[in-house]
Design a protein around this motif. Structure first.
Motif, PDB file in Angstrom:
ATOM      1  N   LEU A 119      14.569 -69.537 -16.095  1.00  0.00           N
ATOM      2  CA  LEU A 119      15.988 -69.870 -16.078  1.00  0.00           C
ATOM      3  C   LEU A 119      16.664 -69.635 -17.424  1.00  0.00           C
ATOM      4  O   LEU A 119      17.831 -69.243 -17.476  1.00  0.00           O
ATOM      5  CB  LEU A 119      16.174 -71.342 -15.697  1.00  0.00           C
ATOM      6  CG  LEU A 119      15.584 -71.788 -14.372  1.00  0.00           C
ATOM      7  CD1 LEU A 119      15.717 -73.287 -14.226  1.00  0.00           C
ATOM      8  CD2 LEU A 119      16.251 -71.058 -13.224  1.00  0.00           C
ATOM      9  N   ALA A 120      15.957 -69.925 -18.510  1.00  0.00           N
ATOM     10  CA  ALA A 120      16.552 -69.842 -19.842  1.00  0.00           C
ATOM     11  C   ALA A 120      15.444 -69.680 -20.868  1.00  0.00           C
ATOM     12  O   ALA A 120      14.294 -70.049 -20.624  1.00  0.00           O
ATOM     13  CB  ALA A 120      17.371 -71.097 -20.139  1.00  0.00           C
ATOM     14  N   ARG A 121      15.811 -69.136 -22.022  1.00  0.00           N
ATOM     15  CA  ARG A 121      14.853 -69.021 -23.118  1.00  0.00           C
ATOM     16  C   ARG A 121      15.583 -69.251 -24.431  1.00  0.00           C
ATOM     17  O   ARG A 121      16.805 -69.101 -24.508  1.00  0.00           O
ATOM     18  CB  ARG A 121      14.133 -67.689 -23.088  1.00  0.00           C
ATOM     19  CG  ARG A 121      15.012 -66.496 -23.187  1.00  0.00           C
ATOM     20  CD  ARG A 121      14.310 -65.169 -23.084  1.00  0.00           C
ATOM     21  NE  ARG A 121      12.881 -65.294 -23.207  1.00  0.00           N
ATOM     22  CZ  ARG A 121      12.002 -64.408 -22.799  1.00  0.00           C
ATOM     23  NH1 ARG A 121      12.423 -63.292 -22.260  1.00  0.00           N
ATOM     24  NH2 ARG A 121      10.721 -64.592 -22.946  1.00  0.00           N
ATOM     25  N   ALA A 122      14.812 -69.627 -25.457  1.00  0.00           N
ATOM     26  CA  ALA A 122      15.408 -69.927 -26.757  1.00  0.00           C
ATOM     27  C   ALA A 122      14.451 -69.583 -27.887  1.00  0.00           C
ATOM     28  O   ALA A 122      13.230 -69.548 -27.691  1.00  0.00           O
ATOM     29  CB  ALA A 122      15.775 -71.413 -26.841  1.00  0.00           C
ATOM     30  N   THR A 123      15.032 -69.334 -29.048  1.00  0.00           N
ATOM     31  CA  THR A 123      14.274 -69.207 -30.286  1.00  0.00           C
ATOM     32  C   THR A 123      14.951 -70.083 -31.324  1.00  0.00           C
ATOM     33  O   THR A 123      16.146 -70.399 -31.218  1.00  0.00           O
ATOM     34  CB  THR A 123      14.237 -67.749 -30.800  1.00  0.00           C
ATOM     35  OG1 THR A 123      15.579 -67.309 -31.042  1.00  0.00           O
ATOM     36  CG2 THR A 123      13.539 -66.833 -29.807  1.00  0.00           C
ATOM     37  N   SER A 124      14.194 -70.476 -32.329  1.00  0.00           N
ATOM     38  CA  SER A 124      14.746 -71.316 -33.375  1.00  0.00           C
ATOM     39  C   SER A 124      14.056 -71.032 -34.705  1.00  0.00           C
ATOM     40  O   SER A 124      12.861 -70.742 -34.743  1.00  0.00           O
ATOM     41  CB  SER A 124      14.568 -72.793 -33.018  1.00  0.00           C
ATOM     42  OG  SER A 124      15.179 -73.609 -33.989  1.00  0.00           O
ATOM     43  N   THR A 125      14.833 -71.115 -35.755  1.00  0.00           N
ATOM     44  CA  THR A 125      14.334 -71.060 -37.125  1.00  0.00           C
ATOM     45  C   THR A 125      14.503 -72.463 -37.697  1.00  0.00           C
ATOM     46  O   THR A 125      15.568 -73.068 -37.541  1.00  0.00           O
ATOM     47  CB  THR A 125      15.134 -70.045 -37.970  1.00  0.00           C
ATOM     48  OG1 THR A 125      15.149 -68.795 -37.297  1.00  0.00           O
ATOM     49  CG2 THR A 125      14.534 -69.892 -39.355  1.00  0.00           C
ATOM     50  N   CYS A 126      13.456 -72.986 -38.335  1.00  0.00           N
ATOM     51  CA  CYS A 126      13.458 -74.381 -38.776  1.00  0.00           C
ATOM     52  C   CYS A 126      12.812 -74.536 -40.148  1.00  0.00           C
ATOM     53  O   CYS A 126      12.101 -73.657 -40.615  1.00  0.00           O
ATOM     54  CB  CYS A 126      12.662 -75.235 -37.793  1.00  0.00           C
ATOM     55  SG  CYS A 126      13.051 -74.996 -36.089  1.00  0.00           S
ATOM     56  N   ILE A 127      13.034 -75.705 -40.712  1.00  0.00           N
ATOM     57  CA  ILE A 127      12.354 -76.124 -41.942  1.00  0.00           C
ATOM     58  C   ILE A 127      11.352 -77.203 -41.546  1.00  0.00           C
ATOM     59  O   ILE A 127      11.724 -78.156 -40.841  1.00  0.00           O
ATOM     60  CB  ILE A 127      13.354 -76.698 -42.955  1.00  0.00           C
ATOM     61  CG1 ILE A 127      14.376 -75.653 -43.377  1.00  0.00           C
ATOM     62  CG2 ILE A 127      12.638 -77.280 -44.166  1.00  0.00           C
ATOM     63  CD1 ILE A 127      15.511 -76.208 -44.189  1.00  0.00           C
ATOM     64  N   PRO A 128      10.093 -77.096 -41.975  1.00  0.00           N
ATOM     65  CA  PRO A 128       9.142 -78.167 -41.678  1.00  0.00           C
ATOM     66  C   PRO A 128       9.479 -79.412 -42.509  1.00  0.00           C
ATOM     67  O   PRO A 128       9.715 -79.297 -43.713  1.00  0.00           O
ATOM     68  CB  PRO A 128       7.789 -77.579 -42.065  1.00  0.00           C
ATOM     69  CG  PRO A 128       8.097 -76.473 -43.003  1.00  0.00           C
ATOM     70  CD  PRO A 128       9.482 -76.003 -42.712  1.00  0.00           C
TER      71      PRO A 128
END
Length: 134
Positions: A119-128
């Protein structure tokens, strides 16, 4: 075996979030969600920002599980695509750690309906970030 167990935060309870499994080898979490009627727009599908919430939750827990609960991601950006309408009812999300460095994380997630249709997909950039002792 990862012995970390998440807490039921109020926002996760609202989304009907439930842990299903975690694969340490692939750093992939599988979670269930339930889209309640209050999430449904007049068009009959879940409001887009709330769909992003399901994906965000799965990505975040994938990283948190990979650290056995010591760290969580601080999202810098989240990109998501709605591929089909997300209807009320049971959903499955799979979140993965793509790459975890000391300064930056890359995460992804996919959301499926009860028939296992994407149905949907996502990506993310993060800081630990280190989790506080709660």
């Amino acid at each position: 075996m990862n012995n970390f167990a998440p807490k039921a935060w109020p926002h996760a309870t609202l989304m009907g979030a439930e842990f299903r499994s975690y694969d340490e080898d692939t750093q992939t979490i599988t979670m269930g969600f339930s889209a309640p009627s209050s999430f449904i727009t007049p068009r009959g599908s879940v409001q887009g920002g709330l769909v992003a919430g399901f994906l965000d939750e799965a990505m975040g827990w994938a990283y948190t599980y990979s650290t056995k609960g010591t760290h969580s991601p601080l999202m810098l950006d989240v990109n998501f695509s709605l591929l089909k309408p997300v209807l009320q009812g049971p959903l499955t999300a799979k979140g993965r750690v793509v790459k975890a460095g000391r300064r930056v994380l890359f995460l992804e997630a996919e959301l499926f309906d009860a028939d296992e249709k994407l149905l949907a997909r996502a990506t993310s950039t993060c800081i630990p970030t280190e989790n506080p002792e709660l």
